[in-house]
Design a protein around this motif. Structure first.
Motif, short mmCIF file in Angstrom:
data_model
loop_
_atom_site.label_atom_id
_atom_site.label_comp_id
_atom_site.label_asym_id
_atom_site.label_seq_id
_atom_site.Cartn_x
_atom_site.Cartn_y
_atom_site.Cartn_z
N LEU A 96 0.83 -1.20 0.00
CA LEU A 96 0.00 0.00 0.00
C LEU A 96 0.86 1.26 0.00
N ILE A 97 1.89 1.29 0.84
CA ILE A 97 2.78 2.45 0.90
C ILE A 97 3.52 2.62 -0.43
N ALA A 98 3.97 1.54 -1.02
CA ALA A 98 4.66 1.63 -2.32
C ALA A 98 3.73 2.18 -3.39
N TRP A 99 2.50 1.73 -3.40
CA TRP A 99 1.51 2.21 -4.38
C TRP A 99 1.20 3.68 -4.15
N LEU A 100 0.99 4.07 -2.88
CA LEU A 100 0.71 5.47 -2.57
C LEU A 100 1.89 6.37 -2.97
N TYR A 101 3.11 5.90 -2.70
CA TYR A 101 4.28 6.70 -3.07
C TYR A 101 4.40 6.86 -4.58
N SER A 102 4.15 5.81 -5.33
CA SER A 102 4.25 5.91 -6.79
C SER A 102 3.23 6.90 -7.33
N ARG A 103 2.03 6.93 -6.76
CA ARG A 103 1.03 7.93 -7.18
C ARG A 103 1.46 9.33 -6.79
N HIS A 104 1.96 9.48 -5.57
CA HIS A 104 2.42 10.79 -5.09
C HIS A 104 3.57 11.30 -5.95
N ALA A 105 4.53 10.43 -6.24
CA ALA A 105 5.67 10.84 -7.04
C ALA A 105 5.25 11.23 -8.45
N ALA A 106 4.37 10.46 -9.06
CA ALA A 106 3.93 10.76 -10.42
C ALA A 106 3.15 12.07 -10.47
N ALA A 107 2.39 12.36 -9.44
CA ALA A 107 1.54 13.56 -9.45
C ALA A 107 2.28 14.82 -9.00
N LYS A 108 3.16 14.69 -8.01
CA LYS A 108 3.73 15.89 -7.41
C LYS A 108 5.23 16.03 -7.55
N LEU A 109 5.96 14.94 -7.53
CA LEU A 109 7.42 15.03 -7.56
C LEU A 109 7.99 15.01 -8.97
N ASP A 110 7.53 14.09 -9.79
CA ASP A 110 8.08 13.94 -11.13
C ASP A 110 7.93 15.20 -12.00
N PRO A 111 6.77 15.84 -12.04
CA PRO A 111 6.67 17.05 -12.87
C PRO A 111 7.63 18.16 -12.42
N ARG A 112 7.76 18.34 -11.12
CA ARG A 112 8.66 19.38 -10.62
C ARG A 112 10.12 19.05 -10.91
N SER A 113 10.49 17.79 -10.67
CA SER A 113 11.88 17.41 -10.92
C SER A 113 12.21 17.44 -12.42
N GLU A 114 11.25 17.09 -13.25
CA GLU A 114 11.47 17.14 -14.70
C GLU A 114 11.64 18.58 -15.16
N ALA A 115 10.89 19.52 -14.58
CA ALA A 115 11.03 20.93 -14.95
C ALA A 115 12.42 21.43 -14.55
N ILE A 116 12.88 21.07 -13.38
CA ILE A 116 14.23 21.47 -12.94
C ILE A 116 15.29 20.85 -13.86
N LYS A 117 15.13 19.59 -14.17
CA LYS A 117 16.10 18.90 -15.03
C LYS A 117 16.14 19.53 -16.42
N SER A 118 14.98 19.83 -16.97
CA SER A 118 14.94 20.44 -18.31
C SER A 118 15.66 21.78 -18.32
N ARG A 119 15.42 22.58 -17.29
CA ARG A 119 16.10 23.87 -17.23
C ARG A 119 17.61 23.68 -17.07
N MET A 120 18.00 22.73 -16.28
CA MET A 120 19.45 22.49 -16.06
C MET A 120 20.13 22.04 -17.34
N GLU A 121 19.44 21.25 -18.14
CA GLU A 121 20.04 20.75 -19.38
C GLU A 121 19.85 21.71 -20.55
N GLY A 122 19.13 22.80 -20.32
CA GLY A 122 18.96 23.80 -21.35
C GLY A 122 17.88 23.48 -22.35
N ASP A 123 16.96 22.55 -22.01
CA ASP A 123 15.88 22.18 -22.93
C ASP A 123 14.75 23.18 -22.89
N ALA A 124 14.60 23.88 -21.77
CA ALA A 124 13.45 24.79 -21.64
C ALA A 124 13.88 26.23 -21.68
#
Length: 124
Positions: A96-124
């Motif tokens: 249950l915790i693993a499933w909840l974390y994967s949903r939390h990460a996909a909804a809240k962490l991944d988009p933010r980290s992807e935006a930071i990564k894109s800016r760092m690599e010069g894609d955005a």
């Protein structure tokens, strides 16, 4: 084993450049920035309480197993006792915790980290 990466260059031959690699100073600047701090707070506000709750639940199970043998041996139905049900509950809460974390990460962490990564690599 197939990969999408090109083979390494031979004899010092030049290859097309890959993603831009940020400098140490850029990494430090991003790490100290508000956006990264918010990402870290979002992660911690989810992970720390669940970790503490799960460790407490696990320790309760261990303590009950060691010091409340009569209670843990109480038969619920057939040959199924309290210890068995609580033991299965450990597995259930882990998944249950693993499933909840994967949903939390996909909804809240991944988009933010992807935006930071894109800016760092010069894609955005």
């Amino acid at each position: 084993m197939a990969t999408e990466a090109p083979p390494p260059p031979r004899d010092g031959a030049e290859t097309a450049p890959g993603p831009v690699q940020p400098t140490t100073e850029q990494f430090t600047e991003v790490q100290e920035g508000e956006e990264f701090g918010e990402l870290r707070r979002t992660y911690r506000s989810f992970a720390f309480p669940l970790t503490i709750a799960f460790i407490a639940w696990y320790l309760l199970y261990v303590l009950l197993s060691n010091y409340a043998g009569d209670f843990m041996g109480t038969k619920l139905f057939g040959n199924v006792n309290v210890a068995f049900v609580l033991g299965l509950g450990q597995f259930a809460t882990t998944f249950l915790i693993a499933w909840l974390y994967s949903r939390h990460a996909a909804a809240k962490l991944d988009p933010r980290s992807e935006a930071i990564k894109s800016r760092m690599e010069g894609d955005a």
